[in-house]
Design a protein around this motif. Structure first.
Motif, PDB file in Angstrom:
ATOM      1  N   TYR A 171      39.800  36.706  45.866  1.00  0.00           N
ATOM      2  CA  TYR A 171      40.750  35.826  46.522  1.00  0.00           C
ATOM      3  C   TYR A 171      41.968  35.489  45.674  1.00  0.00           C
ATOM      4  O   TYR A 171      42.911  34.888  46.176  1.00  0.00           O
ATOM      5  CB  TYR A 171      40.051  34.522  46.930  1.00  0.00           C
ATOM      6  N   THR A 172      41.971  35.840  44.414  1.00  0.00           N
ATOM      7  CA  THR A 172      43.137  35.581  43.582  1.00  0.00           C
ATOM      8  C   THR A 172      44.167  36.687  43.757  1.00  0.00           C
ATOM      9  O   THR A 172      43.877  37.747  44.331  1.00  0.00           O
ATOM     10  CB  THR A 172      42.752  35.482  42.100  1.00  0.00           C
ATOM     11  N   LYS A 249      32.965  33.054  55.586  1.00  0.00           N
ATOM     12  CA  LYS A 249      34.032  32.065  55.673  1.00  0.00           C
ATOM     13  C   LYS A 249      33.513  30.859  56.436  1.00  0.00           C
ATOM     14  O   LYS A 249      33.236  30.936  57.633  1.00  0.00           O
ATOM     15  CB  LYS A 249      35.264  32.658  56.361  1.00  0.00           C
ATOM     16  N   SER A 254      35.438  29.842  51.363  1.00  0.00           N
ATOM     17  CA  SER A 254      35.202  31.275  51.577  1.00  0.00           C
ATOM     18  C   SER A 254      34.547  31.853  50.337  1.00  0.00           C
ATOM     19  O   SER A 254      34.945  31.518  49.208  1.00  0.00           O
ATOM     20  CB  SER A 254      36.516  32.009  51.857  1.00  0.00           C
ATOM     21  N   GLY A 280      33.925  36.185  44.195  1.00  0.00           N
ATOM     22  CA  GLY A 280      35.099  35.361  44.430  1.00  0.00           C
ATOM     23  C   GLY A 280      34.808  34.179  45.327  1.00  0.00           C
ATOM     24  O   GLY A 280      33.917  34.221  46.180  1.00  0.00           O
ATOM     25  N   LYS A 282      36.977  30.646  47.342  1.00  0.00           N
ATOM     26  CA  LYS A 282      38.250  29.996  47.666  1.00  0.00           C
ATOM     27  C   LYS A 282      37.973  28.702  48.416  1.00  0.00           C
ATOM     28  O   LYS A 282      37.101  28.659  49.291  1.00  0.00           O
ATOM     29  CB  LYS A 282      39.134  30.919  48.511  1.00  0.00           C
ATOM     30  N   GLN A 284      40.119  25.904  50.641  1.00  0.00           N
ATOM     31  CA  GLN A 284      41.364  25.484  51.267  1.00  0.00           C
ATOM     32  C   GLN A 284      41.314  23.972  51.407  1.00  0.00           C
ATOM     33  O   GLN A 284      40.867  23.422  52.416  1.00  0.00           O
ATOM     34  CB  GLN A 284      41.531  26.156  52.640  1.00  0.00           C
ATOM     35  N   PHE A 290      45.388  25.143  47.994  1.00  0.00           N
ATOM     36  CA  PHE A 290      44.155  25.910  47.884  1.00  0.00           C
ATOM     37  C   PHE A 290      43.893  26.255  46.426  1.00  0.00           C
ATOM     38  O   PHE A 290      44.801  26.289  45.594  1.00  0.00           O
ATOM     39  CB  PHE A 290      44.211  27.194  48.720  1.00  0.00           C
ATOM     40  N   ALA A 292      41.379  29.119  44.073  1.00  0.00           N
ATOM     41  CA  ALA A 292      40.548  30.322  44.159  1.00  0.00           C
ATOM     42  C   ALA A 292      40.156  30.773  42.764  1.00  0.00           C
ATOM     43  O   ALA A 292      40.884  30.542  41.793  1.00  0.00           O
ATOM     44  CB  ALA A 292      41.290  31.441  44.892  1.00  0.00           C
ATOM     45  N   ASP A 294      38.036  34.283  40.777  1.00  0.00           N
ATOM     46  CA  ASP A 294      37.352  35.576  40.837  1.00  0.00           C
ATOM     47  C   ASP A 294      36.741  35.885  39.474  1.00  0.00           C
ATOM     48  O   ASP A 294      37.382  35.669  38.438  1.00  0.00           O
ATOM     49  CB  ASP A 294      38.332  36.710  41.195  1.00  0.00           C
ATOM     50  N   ASP A 309      43.355  30.758  40.511  1.00  0.00           N
ATOM     51  CA  ASP A 309      44.626  30.517  41.198  1.00  0.00           C
ATOM     52  C   ASP A 309      44.678  29.094  41.726  1.00  0.00           C
ATOM     53  O   ASP A 309      43.661  28.537  42.158  1.00  0.00           O
ATOM     54  CB  ASP A 309      44.796  31.464  42.391  1.00  0.00           C
ATOM     55  N   GLU A 323      48.659  31.235  38.301  1.00  0.00           N
ATOM     56  CA  GLU A 323      47.461  32.035  38.048  1.00  0.00           C
ATOM     57  C   GLU A 323      47.212  32.152  36.552  1.00  0.00           C
ATOM     58  O   GLU A 323      48.153  32.323  35.768  1.00  0.00           O
ATOM     59  CB  GLU A 323      47.602  33.437  38.652  1.00  0.00           C
TER      60      GLU A 323
END
Length: 342
Positions: A171-172, A249, A254, A280, A282, A284, A290, A292, A294, A309, A323
């Motif tokens: 997700y990054t 999700k 996620s 990964g 994430k 929101q 958000f 994230a 990994d 991220d 990041e």
């Protein structure tokens, strides 16, 4: 002749003369009705009809300003360490202009995609302290195809259909072990119910030592969970590989687990020989914020990296992304990105 007859005769003569002059007058033609651009909602938002055709066009893109950091920056795309230049606002900054065209046909949706990228610069030396220069550049990517639902065909030069079928790692922005590698390709694809598939061939001649690769994969999507599994073969390296993932999700979270395998080194489709695992996640938090992360681990040789991220959608069409990345070789890197999408 009395006065009444004189008046009537004069009026008749005036009418005759006026009629003759009217017949000879130049009359301006009525203007043609203007054909305004019409919104096309058959393929989603942002499309409009090209006047006089049934083809729908969409124009989009982005402008990105980015500040990069690395305690072990690379010299161009090579591996030697350059300790002289750890900060850069050149190599990550760019713009992209996308033009998409779609129209219905007897066999399905005919579509095409063109992307032009302009880069602020690329490293061309050993560091700012030793005379590095930066040269901007442009690249063009494109593909076209026919999508009939149960079957379709696509060909072009871009991130191949195989790569997009599986997604970009986690997700990054870094994606774990994902590396962007554009190449020419041709793929058959389709979807039946919840099951999608692809079979393709990649032309890898722009990469030294590579010739071509073949691949095939299936994907299933059921409510909030999706899974994919595929096999690939790098002809030049004579390397067989596999790739798969499971993703869930559950708003606002996620999660994704991806596995990549290659029987040999230098497989175009794998980051390393043996197994590579990418995990990964994430969150929101709001519509604007958000986070994230990994994590990637390769078993042969044993290497790993973790990427995080933090993104903020400041306003509609404008976002900020931070990041950071750390690897088992003690390399620390990251960037601060400002991006306008339209």
């Amino acid at each position: 002749m009395n006065i009444k007859s004189l008046i009537l005769g004069s009026a008749a003569a005036f009418a005759v003369v006026s009629g003759a002059q009217a017949a000879d007058a130049i009359v301006a033609a009525a203007p043609e009705p203007m054909e305004y651009v019409k919104v096309c909602d058959a393929f989603g938002t942002g499309y409009f009809y090209i006047p006089g055709t049934e083809t729908c066009l969409k124009i989009s893109g982005l402008v990105r300003a980015q500040l990069n950091y690395s305690n072990a920056p690379l010299i161009g795309f090579a591996s030697p360490v350059n300790p002289g230049y750890k900060w850069s606002s050149y190599t990550g900054s760019q713009f992209r202009l996308n033009v998409e065209a779609k129209n219905d046909s007897e066999v399905g949706t005919v579509y095409s995609f063109i992307q032009v990228r302009g880069y602020n610069g690329q490293e061309a030396g050993t560091g700012v302290n030793t005379g590095t220069t930066y040269n901007g550049g442009y690249r063009a990517y494109f593909y076209a195809g026919i999508d009939a639902g149960a079957y379709g065909f696509e060909a072009g030069t871009y991130d191949s259909y195989w790569t997009r079928f599986f997604g970009y790692g986690g997700y990054t922005d870094d994606g774990g072990s994902y590396q962007y590698a554009d190449n020419s390709y041709a793929s058959f694809f389709g979807k039946v119910g919840n099951i999608a598939y692809t079979i393709g061939v990649d032309d890898l001649t722009r990469y030294a030592g590579d010739t071509a690769g073949i691949n095939a994969a299936v994907k299933g999507t059921f409510d909030n969970v999706s899974a994919a599994l595929g096999a690939d073969y790098d002809i030049a390296s004579k390397a067989f590989g596999m790739k798969g993932y499971v993703e869930g999700k559950f708003d606002p979270i996620s999660l994704k687990v991806m596995g990549i395998y290659s029987a040999k080194d230098n497989n175009f489709y794998a980051p390393a020989r043996g197994f590579t695992l990418i995990v990964g996640g994430k969150v929101q938090a709001t519509k604007q914020l958000f986070a994230a992360v990994d994590y990637s681990y390769s078993f042969t040789p044993k290497t790993w990296n973790v990427v995080g991220d933090l993104g903020w959608n400041v306003a509609n069409g404008f976002a900020v992304l931070v990041e950071g990345k750390y690897t088992s070789t003690k390399v620390t890197s990251g960037f601060l990105r400002f991006q306008r999408n339209f």
